[in-house]
Scaffold this motif. Sequence first.
Motif, PDB file in Angstrom:
ATOM      1  N   PHE A  77     -22.830 -21.477 -21.011  1.00 49.65           N
ATOM      2  CA  PHE A  77     -23.682 -20.376 -21.470  1.00 49.65           C
ATOM      3  C   PHE A  77     -22.834 -19.288 -22.137  1.00 49.65           C
ATOM      4  N   CYS A  78     -21.702 -18.948 -21.526  1.00 52.78           N
ATOM      5  CA  CYS A  78     -20.849 -17.885 -22.084  1.00 52.78           C
ATOM      6  C   CYS A  78     -20.267 -18.299 -23.440  1.00 52.78           C
ATOM      7  N   GLN A  79     -19.890 -19.585 -23.584  1.00 52.48           N
ATOM      8  CA  GLN A  79     -19.372 -20.035 -24.871  1.00 52.48           C
ATOM      9  C   GLN A  79     -20.457 -20.050 -25.946  1.00 52.48           C
ATOM     10  N   LEU A  80     -21.714 -20.111 -25.532  1.00 46.29           N
ATOM     11  CA  LEU A  80     -22.840 -19.967 -26.469  1.00 46.29           C
ATOM     12  C   LEU A  80     -23.243 -18.504 -26.637  1.00 46.29           C
ATOM     13  N   GLU A  81     -22.438 -17.578 -26.039  1.00 49.65           N
ATOM     14  CA  GLU A  81     -22.666 -16.132 -26.090  1.00 49.65           C
ATOM     15  C   GLU A  81     -23.950 -15.742 -25.377  1.00 49.65           C
ATOM     16  N   LEU A  82     -24.396 -16.551 -24.434  1.00 54.40           N
ATOM     17  CA  LEU A  82     -25.529 -16.206 -23.574  1.00 54.40           C
ATOM     18  C   LEU A  82     -24.940 -15.684 -22.260  1.00 54.40           C
ATOM     19  N   TYR A  83     -24.373 -14.463 -22.337  1.00 59.17           N
ATOM     20  CA  TYR A  83     -23.598 -13.951 -21.226  1.00 59.17           C
ATOM     21  C   TYR A  83     -24.453 -13.639 -19.996  1.00 59.17           C
ATOM     22  N   THR A  84     -25.706 -13.214 -20.190  1.00 60.12           N
ATOM     23  CA  THR A  84     -26.559 -12.892 -19.038  1.00 60.12           C
ATOM     24  C   THR A  84     -26.821 -14.136 -18.195  1.00 60.12           C
ATOM     25  N   GLU A  85     -27.166 -15.262 -18.868  1.00 62.13           N
ATOM     26  CA  GLU A  85     -27.397 -16.505 -18.134  1.00 62.13           C
ATOM     27  C   GLU A  85     -26.106 -16.994 -17.472  1.00 62.13           C
ATOM     28  N   GLY A  86     -24.986 -16.851 -18.194  1.00 59.94           N
ATOM     29  CA  GLY A  86     -23.711 -17.256 -17.612  1.00 59.94           C
ATOM     30  C   GLY A  86     -23.358 -16.452 -16.372  1.00 59.94           C
ATOM     31  N   LEU A  87     -23.601 -15.118 -16.415  1.00 60.90           N
ATOM     32  CA  LEU A  87     -23.307 -14.279 -15.251  1.00 60.90           C
ATOM     33  C   LEU A  87     -24.167 -14.668 -14.057  1.00 60.90           C
ATOM     34  N   GLN A  88     -25.420 -15.054 -14.298  1.00 67.54           N
ATOM     35  CA  GLN A  88     -26.281 -15.483 -13.193  1.00 67.54           C
ATOM     36  C   GLN A  88     -25.703 -16.709 -12.481  1.00 67.54           C
ATOM     37  N   ASP A  89     -25.189 -17.672 -13.268  1.00 73.64           N
ATOM     38  CA  ASP A  89     -24.609 -18.869 -12.651  1.00 73.64           C
ATOM     39  C   ASP A  89     -23.328 -18.538 -11.887  1.00 73.64           C
ATOM     40  N   TYR A  90     -22.490 -17.650 -12.448  1.00 74.09           N
ATOM     41  CA  TYR A  90     -21.252 -17.280 -11.745  1.00 74.09           C
ATOM     42  C   TYR A  90     -21.567 -16.550 -10.436  1.00 74.09           C
ATOM     43  N   GLU A  91     -22.592 -15.688 -10.449  1.00 74.10           N
ATOM     44  CA  GLU A  91     -22.973 -14.996  -9.225  1.00 74.10           C
ATOM     45  C   GLU A  91     -23.546 -15.973  -8.202  1.00 74.10           C
ATOM     46  N   ALA A  92     -24.272 -17.004  -8.674  1.00 69.19           N
ATOM     47  CA  ALA A  92     -24.772 -18.033  -7.744  1.00 69.19           C
ATOM     48  C   ALA A  92     -23.603 -18.785  -7.107  1.00 69.19           C
ATOM     49  N   ALA A  93     -22.555 -19.064  -7.892  1.00 69.29           N
ATOM     50  CA  ALA A  93     -21.366 -19.723  -7.333  1.00 69.29           C
ATOM     51  C   ALA A  93     -20.669 -18.831  -6.305  1.00 69.29           C
TER      52      ALA A  93
END
Length: 383
Positions: free
Chosen positions: A339-355
């Motif tokens: 997600f972050c490499q697609l510049e969808l940082y909000t979705e990427g942050l959600q996954d990192y927080e879930a981890a």
Amino acid sequence: FLQVSVPPFLFEAVLYAPIDDTNSTAKIGNGNIFFTLYKKEVGMWDSLTLANANKEKLQYLRENAVLKAHEKAKEETEAKKVTKQEHKKYALEATMKLEEAERKRIEDLKEEERQKVTKELELWKKQQEDAEKQKRVQKELHQEVEPLKAKKKEQMNKTSILNEGTSETRLKPTKVPGSYGMFSENLKEEQLPAPRSAATIKINFTSRVFPTALRESRVAEEEEWLRKQAEARRTVSADLSELEDLKEEEKNPDWLKDKGNKMFATGNYLAAVNAYNLAVRLNNKLPLLYLNRAACHLKLRNLHKAIEDSSKALELLTPPVPDNENARVKAYVRRGTAFCQLELYTEGLQDYEAALKIDPKNKTIEKDAEKIRHLIQGTMQDS
């Protein structure tokens, strides 16, 4: 447009008093030259130029000012060189300290391993000594019992001879069925059992997949996870008629997964994807196949496919139990990275927080999540 190259220190040759050439500046703009000159000593000047200064004196003052400027520049260069050498020396000392600390850490690890091996060897030697001691005691006991047995047998033989010699003058004892007298013909020699031999009894306990205490365990979820994994191992989703040309091991999803892992380790990501693809065709219920293929897609920049495989892995990694925590963390991180490499940082942050909720002590994931937050804040400020 007028361009001049006159250093501020040359003004000392024509001005009334010396100036601070370090802080003085000259700027050019809009066809004008702006000089900002600072006095070395505070005070009022009677005039801006030297009075009664002839051409030779002005030339001397200019040459002297140039010479001083060169000397000052040389001193500054030497000072910079010394500072640079000091910085290099400091960096070298810091590197040496780090190397020394790393060397000491490795030596400590070696010493710990050596002590561990020494303790295990001493324990093994003690066990061997105990076993030898037990055998020696049993042998001594056996040696003590054997003379007693021989002596008793000799006594029995003497009694038998005596009975034979006096049988004519003595009355025969009445025989009672089922009973034996002192002189019964059916009298048998008492047999002493031999000492038991030493042996080691090994007890094997059934291994528990989930080492959680029973009062804290989630038995229902754990049993469901094990049942699903067992069913997945038995499931073959591909039509084997299409795969008749494959070898027997190539029809095993686990063998293909290990093959893909080796290809990934050598950097051959396309070959690894092909191995995982065939494994998924054979069995589409194993979450690790999708999880490993997502890692390959990340390396190949197939970001949408990486997101799909990570999501499929998370779908199969249910119910959430301690046995699949590590796999769920990897799935969230890989999907968040895509997600972050697609510049969808909000979705990427959600996954990192879930981890992080699964593994809150993982400093690497925590640092990456913090970087994503900074990126999101920077994007919002730019907009």
